[in-house]
Design a protein around this motif. Structure first.
Motif, mmCIF file in Angstrom:
data_model
loop_
_atom_site.group_PDB
_atom_site.id
_atom_site.type_symbol
_atom_site.label_atom_id
_atom_site.label_comp_id
_atom_site.label_asym_id
_atom_site.label_seq_id
_atom_site.Cartn_x
_atom_site.Cartn_y
_atom_site.Cartn_z
ATOM 1 N N VAL A 1 0.823 -1.211 0.000
ATOM 2 C CA VAL A 1 0.000 0.000 0.000
ATOM 3 C C VAL A 1 0.855 1.258 0.000
ATOM 4 C CG1 VAL A 1 -1.772 1.287 1.207
ATOM 5 C CG2 VAL A 1 -1.900 -1.185 1.149
ATOM 6 N N GLY A 2 1.888 1.262 0.827
ATOM 7 C CA GLY A 2 2.749 2.436 0.886
ATOM 8 C C GLY A 2 3.322 2.777 -0.476
ATOM 9 N N GLN A 3 3.857 1.769 -1.118
ATOM 10 C CA GLN A 3 4.437 1.972 -2.448
ATOM 11 C C GLN A 3 3.387 2.466 -3.440
ATOM 12 O OE1 GLN A 3 5.378 -1.584 -4.443
ATOM 13 N NE2 GLN A 3 6.356 -0.555 -6.188
ATOM 14 N N ALA A 4 2.192 1.910 -3.333
ATOM 15 C CA ALA A 4 1.116 2.320 -4.239
ATOM 16 C C ALA A 4 0.804 3.802 -4.066
ATOM 17 C CB ALA A 4 -0.142 1.477 -3.980
ATOM 18 N N LEU A 5 0.830 4.250 -2.819
ATOM 19 C CA LEU A 5 0.564 5.679 -2.589
ATOM 20 C C LEU A 5 1.686 6.538 -3.170
ATOM 21 C CD1 LEU A 5 -0.960 8.045 -1.420
ATOM 22 C CD2 LEU A 5 0.147 7.604 0.777
ATOM 23 N N ARG A 6 2.919 6.083 -3.005
ATOM 24 C CA ARG A 6 4.055 6.849 -3.522
ATOM 25 C C ARG A 6 4.009 6.983 -5.041
ATOM 26 N NH1 ARG A 6 8.177 7.590 0.325
ATOM 27 N NH2 ARG A 6 7.941 6.266 2.157
ATOM 28 N N PRO B 1 4.840 1.205 6.298
ATOM 29 C CA PRO B 1 5.178 1.854 5.018
ATOM 30 C C PRO B 1 4.189 2.943 4.628
ATOM 31 C CG PRO B 1 5.151 -0.550 4.815
ATOM 32 C CD PRO B 1 4.704 -0.246 6.185
ATOM 33 N N LEU B 2 2.923 2.699 4.897
ATOM 34 C CA LEU B 2 1.917 3.693 4.533
ATOM 35 C C LEU B 2 2.115 4.981 5.319
ATOM 36 C CD1 LEU B 2 -0.568 4.532 3.005
ATOM 37 C CD2 LEU B 2 -1.995 3.352 4.705
ATOM 38 N N ALA B 3 2.396 4.837 6.600
ATOM 39 C CA ALA B 3 2.633 6.025 7.423
ATOM 40 C C ALA B 3 3.816 6.815 6.862
ATOM 41 C CB ALA B 3 2.901 5.625 8.877
ATOM 42 N N GLU B 4 4.864 6.111 6.459
ATOM 43 C CA GLU B 4 6.026 6.808 5.906
ATOM 44 C C GLU B 4 5.675 7.530 4.615
ATOM 45 O OE1 GLU B 4 9.542 4.432 5.504
ATOM 46 O OE2 GLU B 4 9.295 3.585 7.524
ATOM 47 N N ALA B 5 4.901 6.850 3.781
ATOM 48 C CA ALA B 5 4.503 7.470 2.517
ATOM 49 C C ALA B 5 3.645 8.707 2.758
ATOM 50 C CB ALA B 5 3.748 6.455 1.657
ATOM 51 N N ILE B 6 2.754 8.611 3.731
ATOM 52 C CA ILE B 6 1.906 9.760 4.048
ATOM 53 C C ILE B 6 2.746 10.904 4.594
ATOM 54 C CG2 ILE B 6 0.095 10.590 5.603
ATOM 55 C CD1 ILE B 6 -1.225 7.851 5.386
ATOM 56 N N ALA B 7 3.690 10.553 5.469
ATOM 57 C CA ALA B 7 4.556 11.583 6.031
ATOM 58 C C ALA B 7 5.344 12.277 4.927
ATOM 59 C CB ALA B 7 5.509 10.963 7.058
ATOM 60 N N LEU C 1 1.652 12.721 15.102
ATOM 61 C CA LEU C 1 0.979 11.427 15.066
ATOM 62 C C LEU C 1 0.168 11.233 13.798
ATOM 63 C CD1 LEU C 1 -0.276 11.004 18.748
ATOM 64 C CD2 LEU C 1 1.699 9.990 17.628
ATOM 65 N N PHE C 2 -0.046 12.316 13.048
ATOM 66 C CA PHE C 2 -0.963 12.231 11.911
ATOM 67 C C PHE C 2 -0.656 11.092 10.940
ATOM 68 C CE2 PHE C 2 -2.090 13.249 7.548
ATOM 69 C CZ PHE C 2 -3.454 13.395 7.655
ATOM 70 N N PRO C 3 0.576 10.935 10.499
ATOM 71 C CA PRO C 3 0.818 9.863 9.515
ATOM 72 C C PRO C 3 0.487 8.478 10.060
ATOM 73 C CG PRO C 3 2.682 11.388 9.608
ATOM 74 C CD PRO C 3 1.788 11.745 10.749
ATOM 75 N N ALA D 1 -2.571 6.182 8.768
ATOM 76 C CA ALA D 1 -2.269 4.871 8.202
ATOM 77 C C ALA D 1 -3.082 3.783 8.896
ATOM 78 C CB ALA D 1 -0.776 4.575 8.332
ATOM 79 N N ALA D 2 -3.137 3.853 10.219
ATOM 80 C CA ALA D 2 -3.925 2.861 10.959
ATOM 81 C C ALA D 2 -5.393 2.951 10.583
ATOM 82 C CB ALA D 2 -3.743 3.062 12.465
ATOM 83 N N ALA D 3 -5.877 4.157 10.425
ATOM 84 C CA ALA D 3 -7.282 4.340 10.065
ATOM 85 C C ALA D 3 -7.564 3.782 8.672
ATOM 86 C CB ALA D 3 -7.645 5.822 10.128
#
Lengths: 204, 204
Positions: free
Chosen positions: A77-82, A135-141, A152-154, A158-160
């Motif tokens: 998912v993280g990669q997909a967002l990137r 990974p998703l949190a990192e991508a969001i950040a 805490l937002f990323p 990501a958890a949400a």
DNA sequence: TATCGATATTGCGTGTCACGCACTATATGC
DNA sequence: GCATATAGTGCGTGACACGCAATATCGATA
């Protein structure tokens, strides 16, 4: 990710890993959500063409083997967002990335049903979905320019998102349901995605 | 929930349940996140003053016993939300309910650390936190007047809240961190809580 | 308070599992 | 083509979850 990017050994390794995981999921589906105890390690190993001991070199429990595909999916998912355009607003980018990832190969309803509706698999299933969070949190950040150490937002988002995907899946599996998975995902994600990160009044 | 509301038998049952769970968590903490394998069923049972077989009547795995307190805590979130005044906006009500529930007895940092930082406990820990989702979703649906069968908002929000609590806990445990747990919870929950449910454009 | 019935606790036996260890087979790189 | 790192395997072990049946214990009722 690309097979070409891996050396031959790693590719073989990946292949047997997938063989085992695939066999495990298939056998589990055959027995249904209430017959998981009947899926023996020996059967999985045999179906995958390896020894039971080898099965155990790749996975340390049946649950882990069965849920491996979902776990791998989540990790992407993280990669997909990137890979979404940088100027796209966060909410649209996440929604597009998730929908693309979870509907590109036709989603395996039987597999998802097995994983989400088998009590003994509950813990491992949650683990699998939560694999997306890091990974998703990192991508969001990276996308929002926030520092994941202080803000805490990323991580929360990501958890949400991971939770929303889970809920969407659950509803998609419900008996009288005509909607597509993509529709359910969009509905679920819309519930929790703001266009931009909130300003936390406590931020300094 | 009130002891007075339960049968005497049920209260005794609850007592041994808590004795076992408490012993399990205590022994686990003693060994630390990397020594979980050293916590034997026999030790837990002995420490709780019951036979190993009885331990197994209450819990079907060590992980379940160790995480039981967190699971119980999660189960109470829905009720905590219901006990907030009805005219309070959803976001404030949820934040107040969660903070009250998770900080009324001084939160057990060692226990939380054990549960969240032990790899073998990851699945069970996620299960424990996700226990909040069902009741919480119902409470949210009741408060917002949404039908949880048709609208994903209650379930998605409940999952997001559970995830936010988890993330808040993780950050609270991080080494150089002076903030209070209440503060972390508020920050985390603020990231995902709208004052009112969104209008889903796809709703009919 | 004494007795009865429900329920919790326990012991035993069993099948399965995860994994450490040591050995073998295979293929990768020189 | 050969040495070597790496994957696959067999065996043995310790622990665990749980079914079953017997027993002890507790709680309600007369």
């Amino acid at each position: 990710m690309n097979d070409d990017a891996m050396d031959l050994r790693a590719r073989n390794s990946q292949a047997t890993r997938e063989a085992i995981s695939h066999a495990a999921l298939r056998l589990a589906i055959e027995q249904g959500p209430n017959g998981l105890a009947l899926v023996r390690v020996h059967d999985i190993a045999t179906a995958a063409g390896v020894s039971p001991r080898t099965y155990n070199n790749y996975f340390s429990s049946r649950a882990e083997a069965i849920c491996a595909f979902q776990a791998d999916q989540s990790r992407r998912v993280g990669q997909a967002l990137r890979s979404r355009p940088a100027d796209e607003p966060l909410d649209q980018a996440v929604i597009a990335a998730v929908i693309e990832l979870y509907t590109d190969p036709e989603p395996d309803k039987a597999g998802l049903r097995m994983i989400m509706l088998t009590p003994e698999l509950e813990g491992e299933a949650l683990k699998a979905f939560s694999m997306a969070e890091g990974p998703l949190a990192e991508a969001i950040a990276a996308r929002t320019g926030t520092d994941p150490g202080r803000d805490l937002f990323p991580a929360v988002t990501a958890a949400a998102v991971a939770g929303a995907i889970r809920v969407a899946g659950r509803h998609w599996l419900e008996p009288g349901n005509t909607e597509s998975f993509a529709t359910m995902l969009r509905s679920a994600l819309t519930c929790i995605l703001p266009a931009e990160p909130h300003e936390d009044p406590r931020d300094r």
